[in-house]
Structures are given as structure tokens and as C-alpha cells.
Design an enzyme around this catalytic site. Structure first.
Site, PDB file in Angstrom:
ATOM      1  N   ASP A  26      43.023  65.049  63.287  1.00 52.39           N
ATOM      2  CA  ASP A  26      43.379  66.282  62.684  1.00 52.39           C
ATOM      3  C   ASP A  26      44.567  67.294  63.173  1.00 52.39           C
ATOM      4  O   ASP A  26      44.541  68.474  63.332  1.00 52.39           O
ATOM      5  CB  ASP A  26      42.226  67.153  63.001  1.00 52.39           C
ATOM      6  CG  ASP A  26      40.711  66.554  62.349  1.00 52.39           C
ATOM      7  OD1 ASP A  26      40.988  65.536  61.666  1.00 52.39           O
ATOM      8  OD2 ASP A  26      39.668  67.253  62.292  1.00 52.39           O
ATOM      9  N   LYS A 131      38.059  63.575  55.897  1.00 49.44           N
ATOM     10  CA  LYS A 131      36.717  63.642  56.393  1.00 49.44           C
ATOM     11  C   LYS A 131      36.042  65.075  56.090  1.00 49.44           C
ATOM     12  O   LYS A 131      36.951  66.093  56.502  1.00 49.44           O
ATOM     13  CB  LYS A 131      36.614  63.194  57.813  1.00 49.44           C
ATOM     14  CG  LYS A 131      37.566  64.135  58.958  1.00 49.44           C
ATOM     15  CD  LYS A 131      37.274  63.616  60.103  1.00 49.44           C
ATOM     16  CE  LYS A 131      38.244  64.368  61.467  1.00 49.44           C
ATOM     17  NZ  LYS A 131      37.519  65.920  61.480  1.00 49.44           N
ATOM     18  N   CYS A 164      36.368  68.022  67.090  1.00 43.02           N
ATOM     19  CA  CYS A 164      36.724  67.058  66.306  1.00 43.02           C
ATOM     20  C   CYS A 164      36.919  65.667  67.217  1.00 43.02           C
ATOM     21  O   CYS A 164      36.523  64.595  66.860  1.00 43.02           O
ATOM     22  CB  CYS A 164      37.563  67.160  65.096  1.00 43.02           C
ATOM     23  SG  CYS A 164      37.141  68.348  63.892  1.00 43.02           S
TER      24      CYS A 164
HETATM   25  C1  C5J Z   1      38.788  70.261  64.666  1.00 45.04           C
HETATM   26  C2  C5J Z   1      37.638  72.459  64.059  1.00 45.04           C
HETATM   27  N1  C5J Z   1      39.490  69.477  64.101  1.00 45.04           N
HETATM   28  N2  C5J Z   1      37.816  72.753  65.421  1.00 45.04           N
HETATM   29  N3  C5J Z   1      38.002  71.312  63.774  1.00 45.04           N
HETATM   30  O1  C5J Z   1      38.436  70.126  65.761  1.00 45.04           O
HETATM   31  O2  C5J Z   1      37.293  73.129  63.374  1.00 45.04           O
END
Ligand code: C5J
Length: 228
Positions: A26, A131, A164
Site C-alpha cells: 500500500d 485489495k 495493512c
Molecule cells: C493501510 C490503513 N494500508 N491504515 N491502511 O495500512 O487504513
């Protein structure tokens, strides 16, 4: 490429680079840049910058050594039909998933903010896993992609450590993939969560996996290349 022993917590981890992949979680504009989802949630996005350079070094070395690289992105269909109400209906209307922000609709696939940051942009042959959840295995084909290529170990980096990255590592561990998390190549809006998140992975004999540094992984890649 051959077997390598990487210094890590709770103990050195042995891995075979031919069955190892780099999984970058991400590294999206929505999380790292001003005006995205991370900032809409009230976070200081500058905390995530620390992970960019270590991720870039891992990415460059993995490409050079022909190690499989996979990128993930969290986001939803334009009609939000894959997003639970619980996830969408939170906070002020203009800051919710699907609301229009400076980088397009927040956390919606195809919008500028949903895309990966320019510094770590994928090249041809590097799968992108879109995702809808925090974990990269939930409602995706990641497990099939890894299994079909004989991948057994994941070098994991990205953001955010306790959300994540953690969710994905837990999912991977339950599915039998060994996870080596690169601490300095992960980041959180909350430094204390980052630190404790990493400790949780390595605690209890490595209950979710191992934690190492980008320096250790880069060294292992270099040595393995020389041996091969
Ligand atoms: C991730 C989030 N990528 N913090 N998403 O950690 O909402």
C-alpha cells in the site's frame, strides 16, 4: 540464487531467494501524500516518508536480482459495492471513502490518490494486488499467485505497520508463508504503534514471523548474487 542467513529478531532466518518474493504494501498516494485518505483520518502523513527510501532500495535490489516483486493497493470499486458500510460510514461526509478530495475520490480504484507513489511505481511483470481490505489475502488472488510460482517466503515492507502490513503478515503466516518484515521499510502515522507492531511480530519466538532491516536484506541479496 542460494540459501542465505539473515540476521533478524527473534533469531537469524534462513531463506532461499529462489522461493522468496518482495511484497510492498500500500505505498499509495492516498496514504503517503497530503489530501488523501490518511490525512482525511486526521493523520500526519509525513511519518510515512521514512519508509520510502528503504522500500526503494529493496525494490531496486530485488529487480536487479530477478526476485519476484508484488505491490498491493487498498481501494474500492467506484460504486463502493465491495466496501462494507462499517468501513465507509465513518467520520465527516467529505472525508469518507468515496468522497471527492484533492486526489480524486478517496480510496477508489482508478483515482489518482489510489495509485502507487511515483518513486515505487511497478514495472511490467510486477503484479499489483488490488485489495478491498486491510489484509492482502482477503478477497484477492495473492495466494494463488504465490503458490503457483513456488513462493514460500515473503519479504514484507510498506505501510502502515500496525494495519495493512500486520494484517497481511498474520494472514500469510496462517497460510504457511514465512514472513520477514523489514522494520525500517515499514512506517506508521503512530511511531509507538510501529515499534510495538514490529515487536508483536517477533515476540513469542516469532509468532507471526521475523523482523529485520533493509541493510540486512540488501546484504543477503548481494551475497546471494555473488554465489550464484
Ligand atoms: C493501510 C490503513 N494500508 N491504515 N491502511 O495500512 O487504513
Amino acid at each position: 540464487m542460494s540459501q542465505s542467513l539473515i540476521p533478524a529478531n527473534p533469531e537469524a532466518v534462513s531463506l532461499d531467494w529462489s522461493s522468496t518474493a518482495l511484497l510492498i504494501i500500500d505505498m499509495q498516494r492516498d496514504f503517503l501524500e497530503a489530501g488523501g485518505f490518511g490525512e482525511a483520518l486526521g493523520n500526519d502523513v509525513s511519518f510515512l516518508q521514512a519508509a520510502v527510501e528503504p522500500c526503494l532500495q529493496l525494490l531496486s535490489a530485488a529487480r536487479e536480482r530477478h526476485v519476484l516483486v508484488l505491490h498491493t493497493r487498498e481501494g474500492h470499486r467506484a460504486d463502493l459495492s465491495d466496501a462494507p458500510d462499517l468501513k465507509v460510514n465513518r467520520g465527516p461526509l467529505h472525508q469518507r471513502i468515496g468522497a471527492v478530495g484533492p486526489m480524486g475520490r478517496i480510496l477508489v480504484r482508478g483515482e489518482p490518490g489510489h495509485d502507487l507513489i511515483a518513486a515505487l511505481y511497478p514495472i511490467a511483470g510486477e503484479p499489483i494486488i488490488d485489495k478491498p481490505g486491510k489484509g492482502a489475502f482477503y478477497a484477492t488472488d495473492l495466494q494463488a499467485l504465490l503458490t503457483n510460482r513456488g513462493i514460500k517466503t515473503l519479504i514484507v515492507c510498506g505501510v502502515t505497520t500496525e494495519v495493512c502490513v500486520h494484517t497481511t503478515v498474520r494472514e500469510a503466516n496462517d497460510r504457511g508463508f514465512r514472513c520477514v518484515v523489514v522494520g525500517d521499510a515499514c512506517a506508521s502515522y503512530f511511531p509507538e504503534f510501529h515499534e510495538v507492531g514490529l515487536r508483536m511480530i517477533a515476540a513469542q519466538g516469532g509468532i507471526f514471523g521475523w523482523v529485520t532491516s533493509s541493510k540486512a536484506v540488501l546484504h543477503s541479496l548481494k551475497v546471494s548474487l555473488k554465489k550464484s
